[in-house]
Design a protein around this motif. Structure first.
Motif, PDB file in Angstrom:
ATOM      1  N   PRO A 271     -23.997  17.532 108.876  1.00  0.00           N
ATOM      2  CA  PRO A 271     -24.252  16.460 107.907  1.00  0.00           C
ATOM      3  C   PRO A 271     -25.652  15.874 108.060  1.00  0.00           C
ATOM      4  CG  PRO A 271     -22.076  16.227 108.865  1.00  0.00           C
ATOM      5  CD  PRO A 271     -22.758  17.309 109.637  1.00  0.00           C
ATOM      6  N   ALA A 272     -26.189  15.363 106.964  1.00  0.00           N
ATOM      7  CA  ALA A 272     -27.569  14.874 106.943  1.00  0.00           C
ATOM      8  C   ALA A 272     -27.798  13.757 107.956  1.00  0.00           C
ATOM      9  CB  ALA A 272     -27.922  14.392 105.537  1.00  0.00           C
ATOM     10  N   GLU A 273     -26.838  12.839 108.079  1.00  0.00           N
ATOM     11  CA  GLU A 273     -27.041  11.730 109.012  1.00  0.00           C
ATOM     12  C   GLU A 273     -27.129  12.224 110.452  1.00  0.00           C
ATOM     13  OE1 GLU A 273     -25.098   7.627 110.717  1.00  0.00           O
ATOM     14  OE2 GLU A 273     -23.921   8.888 109.379  1.00  0.00           O
ATOM     15  N   ILE A 274     -26.291  13.192 110.799  1.00  0.00           N
ATOM     16  CA  ILE A 274     -26.342  13.743 112.154  1.00  0.00           C
ATOM     17  C   ILE A 274     -27.651  14.493 112.363  1.00  0.00           C
ATOM     18  CG2 ILE A 274     -25.291  15.453 113.685  1.00  0.00           C
ATOM     19  CD1 ILE A 274     -22.586  14.556 112.668  1.00  0.00           C
ATOM     20  N   ARG A 275     -28.079  15.227 111.349  1.00  0.00           N
ATOM     21  CA  ARG A 275     -29.362  15.927 111.446  1.00  0.00           C
ATOM     22  C   ARG A 275     -30.500  14.937 111.691  1.00  0.00           C
ATOM     23  NH1 ARG A 275     -28.855  18.483 107.181  1.00  0.00           N
ATOM     24  NH2 ARG A 275     -30.037  17.214 105.699  1.00  0.00           N
ATOM     25  N   GLU A 341     -25.551  15.809 124.497  1.00  0.00           N
ATOM     26  CA  GLU A 341     -24.867  16.937 123.852  1.00  0.00           C
ATOM     27  C   GLU A 341     -25.284  16.996 122.383  1.00  0.00           C
ATOM     28  OE1 GLU A 341     -22.864  19.125 125.215  1.00  0.00           O
ATOM     29  OE2 GLU A 341     -22.134  18.226 127.089  1.00  0.00           O
ATOM     30  N   HIS A 342     -25.596  18.182 121.905  1.00  0.00           N
ATOM     31  CA  HIS A 342     -26.061  18.387 120.525  1.00  0.00           C
ATOM     32  C   HIS A 342     -27.390  17.671 120.267  1.00  0.00           C
ATOM     33  CE1 HIS A 342     -22.118  19.822 118.534  1.00  0.00           C
ATOM     34  NE2 HIS A 342     -21.959  19.864 119.843  1.00  0.00           N
ATOM     35  N   GLY A 343     -28.034  17.147 121.295  1.00  0.00           N
ATOM     36  CA  GLY A 343     -29.235  16.350 121.085  1.00  0.00           C
ATOM     37  C   GLY A 343     -28.928  14.936 120.636  1.00  0.00           C
ATOM     38  N   LEU A 344     -27.684  14.481 120.851  1.00  0.00           N
ATOM     39  CA  LEU A 344     -27.251  13.155 120.413  1.00  0.00           C
ATOM     40  C   LEU A 344     -26.991  12.252 121.611  1.00  0.00           C
ATOM     41  CD1 LEU A 344     -24.746  14.349 117.672  1.00  0.00           C
ATOM     42  CD2 LEU A 344     -26.873  13.112 117.235  1.00  0.00           C
ATOM     43  N   LYS A 347     -22.538   7.125 120.787  1.00  0.00           N
ATOM     44  CA  LYS A 347     -21.260   7.564 120.217  1.00  0.00           C
ATOM     45  C   LYS A 347     -21.448   7.771 118.712  1.00  0.00           C
ATOM     46  CE  LYS A 347     -21.262   2.841 120.884  1.00  0.00           C
ATOM     47  NZ  LYS A 347     -21.962   2.078 121.903  1.00  0.00           N
ATOM     48  N   PHE A 348     -20.596   7.197 117.876  1.00  0.00           N
ATOM     49  CA  PHE A 348     -20.728   7.167 116.419  1.00  0.00           C
ATOM     50  C   PHE A 348     -20.373   8.478 115.720  1.00  0.00           C
ATOM     51  CE2 PHE A 348     -24.495   4.574 117.991  1.00  0.00           C
ATOM     52  CZ  PHE A 348     -23.807   3.370 118.015  1.00  0.00           C
ATOM     53  N   VAL A 349     -20.037   9.531 116.449  1.00  0.00           N
ATOM     54  CA  VAL A 349     -19.738  10.827 115.834  1.00  0.00           C
ATOM     55  C   VAL A 349     -18.373  11.305 116.324  1.00  0.00           C
ATOM     56  CG1 VAL A 349     -22.152  11.484 115.508  1.00  0.00           C
ATOM     57  CG2 VAL A 349     -21.009  12.033 117.666  1.00  0.00           C
ATOM     58  N   PHE A 350     -17.864  12.364 115.678  1.00  0.00           N
ATOM     59  CA  PHE A 350     -16.525  12.856 115.993  1.00  0.00           C
ATOM     60  C   PHE A 350     -16.523  14.035 116.961  1.00  0.00           C
ATOM     61  CE2 PHE A 350     -15.508  11.164 111.555  1.00  0.00           C
ATOM     62  CZ  PHE A 350     -15.003   9.972 112.049  1.00  0.00           C
TER      63      PHE A 350
END
Length: 491
Positions: A271-275, A341-344, A347-350
């Protein structure tokens, strides 16, 4: 007249003095942390995590290996824990939303059943209500304890935040603004999460030490007088990433490794926000520097180790007070932490490190030492579970069924989906369904995500655009939207 031994043992005076034997433990001790990722536990093989006390609890109780929060951010998640309701039902939409007064928490039910209910530490109420607790100490009480030393915490925090900041009730500053602006002397970076360093606050004065000390005082005060329901709620390993110096020295940035998924995400398929979060290292742009990122990881683990030490103090006191065999002990966290993880970050993600949580139960006479339940479960079931274990009627209308059957038999199969939500009533609203090996994430107006967690546990291959899995995605999407559509503007 002399009594026979049988008559003596049956006498009322002696019977009153005999230890009470019950089929249900009387007390509940709920140890709740903030932002503890589910895999960062020593007994799960994390080579960095130093968590001997949490490990011991897991080895003597039942651990849920696939437990989820209801919402990967503090206030909505905690509202679900205490009410047994998902976000669209309890209506605590964000960290800035006061909890609806009319919704009953588990504290109301315990208090009405003769328990003394206590909350010591963080709960992120964002208001001055007690929400059913008879006894409550929070950040403001800690600030009273610190006195002038509160300045040290203001320096370390460097931002206004009702979850970990000054004060817990935002409204106190609504008229005249943050009084600490211009007075913070160390990290005056408003709104940024710190990379971390050793704290200037003495270990005995840290919030975690305060929570443990006051929790022990609570247990000593009420042990043997009233059955108690106590939540000892800690801030760590949540930021500020500034552990006591002794703990900070244990973890060196040069010894930390960035996660295997760091920099490996196919940005075209998320998703764009995660990107954007990955590209901008949001909300922590300073972590673009990999040395800073490794320092952040080191201080996270140092925070976690200090948390574990403080939890150990409470568990030791429970044993020394003779309450261990009469007390349900539960450990969990309000959500996880991506930790690169994932470059994140945060929190805020699933993804599993963010939406997943540690969950351990030790119930005398019920749970099995070292047992593991791999059934996906949600923290929205905690209220019903606590009440059920203590013989308190479960109110109608809760979203989560009790986990008691799984505690009795971790192999018990309960075919039920688990859900999570985030940012409801915003343009970035989203929701998740986990069913079996599959996880589907629905974003209002953005790219969906579909993962098979058995074949892809790190969630690196988004199958949402794969025609071979179109049927699975359509089925999960239909079930999720029938449950609740995150794009709806009203609950």
């Amino acid at each position: 007249m002399a009594l026979t031994r049988k008559q003596f043992l049956a006498s009322p005076s002696l019977a009153a003095a005999q230890p009470r034997k019950t089929s249900r433990p009387r007390n509940v001790l709920f140890l709740l942390s903030d932002q503890h990722r589910p895999s960062s536990v020593g007994c799960l093989g994390d080579p960095v995590a130093q968590t001997p006390n949490i490990d011991s609890l897991a080895n003597t109780g039942t651990r849920f290996s696939q437990a989820y929060c209801s919402n990967p951010v503090c206030t909505p998640s905690r509202a679900s824990i205490l009410t047994g309701l998902y976000t669209h039902h309890h209506r605590t939409w964000s960290n800035a939303t006061p909890w609806p007064f009319e919704i009953r928490t588990m504290a109301h039910h315990f208090s009405r059943s003769g328990y003394i209910s206590g909350l010591i530490g963080k709960m992120h109420f964002v208001d001055a209500q007690t929400h059913g607790f008879d006894y409550r100490l929070d950040f403001n009480d800690w600030f009273q304890y610190l006195g002038p030393k509160t300045q040290l915490y203001a320096d370390e925090l460097g931002r206004r935040n009702s979850g970990s900041g000054l004060p817990i009730v935002d409204d106190l500053w609504s008229d005249f603004g943050d009084p600490w602006i211009g007075h913070r002397r160390v990290d005056n970076r408003q709104g940024l999460v710190h990379v971390g360093r050793a704290s200037l606050i003495a270990e005995r004065d840290h919030f975690e030490s305060f929570v443990s000390r006051e929790s022990i005082r609570f247990m000593k005060r009420f042990a043997g007088k009233h059955p108690f329901f106590l939540i000892a709620s800690y801030l760590k390993p949540h930021d500020p990433f500034m552990p006591p110096e002794t703990w900070a020295r244990r973890f060196q940035a040069d010894d930390m490794k960035l996660p295997a998924t760091y920099g490996k995400v196919d940005l075209a398929k998320v998703p764009a926000e995660i990107r954007q979060r990955i590209e901008n290292h949001g909300p922590s742009p300073e972590l673009k520097d990999q040395a800073a990122a490794r320092q952040r990881i080191a201080m996270y683990y140092a925070n976690l180790a200090h948390l574990d030490e403080c939890i150990g103090r409470v568990l030791t006191a429970l044993r020394e007070l003779g309450l261990e065999d009469d007390t349900i002990v539960v450990y969990s966290s309000d959500h996880g932490e991506m930790l690169g993880e994932h470059g994140l970050w945060q929190k805020f993600v699933f993804y599993e490190p963010s939406a997943g949580v540690p969950l351990i139960f030790r119930v005398p006479g019920l749970t099995h030492a070292g047992a593991v339940c791999s059934q996906p479960v949600s923290q929205v079931s905690l209220m019903a579970t606590f009440l059920d274990l203590c013989g308190i009627p479960i109110p109608a209308g809760l979203d989560g069924p009790p986990l008691t059957p799984l505690l009795r038999d971790p192999r018990h199969v309960r075919p039920a989906a688990v859900y999570a939500q985030f940012a409801l009533r915003t343009r970035n609203a989203r929701a998740m369904i986990r069913d079996g090996d599959w996880k589907y994430c629905h974003y209002a107006g953005d790219t969906p995500e579909l993962y098979n967690l058995r074949s892809d546990p790190q969630e690196m291959t988004n199958l949402a655009g794969d025609p071979a899995h179109r049927g699975r995605m359509d089925e999960l999407r239909a079930r999720l939207l029938a449950w609740h559509d995150p794009g709806r503007t009203t609950a």
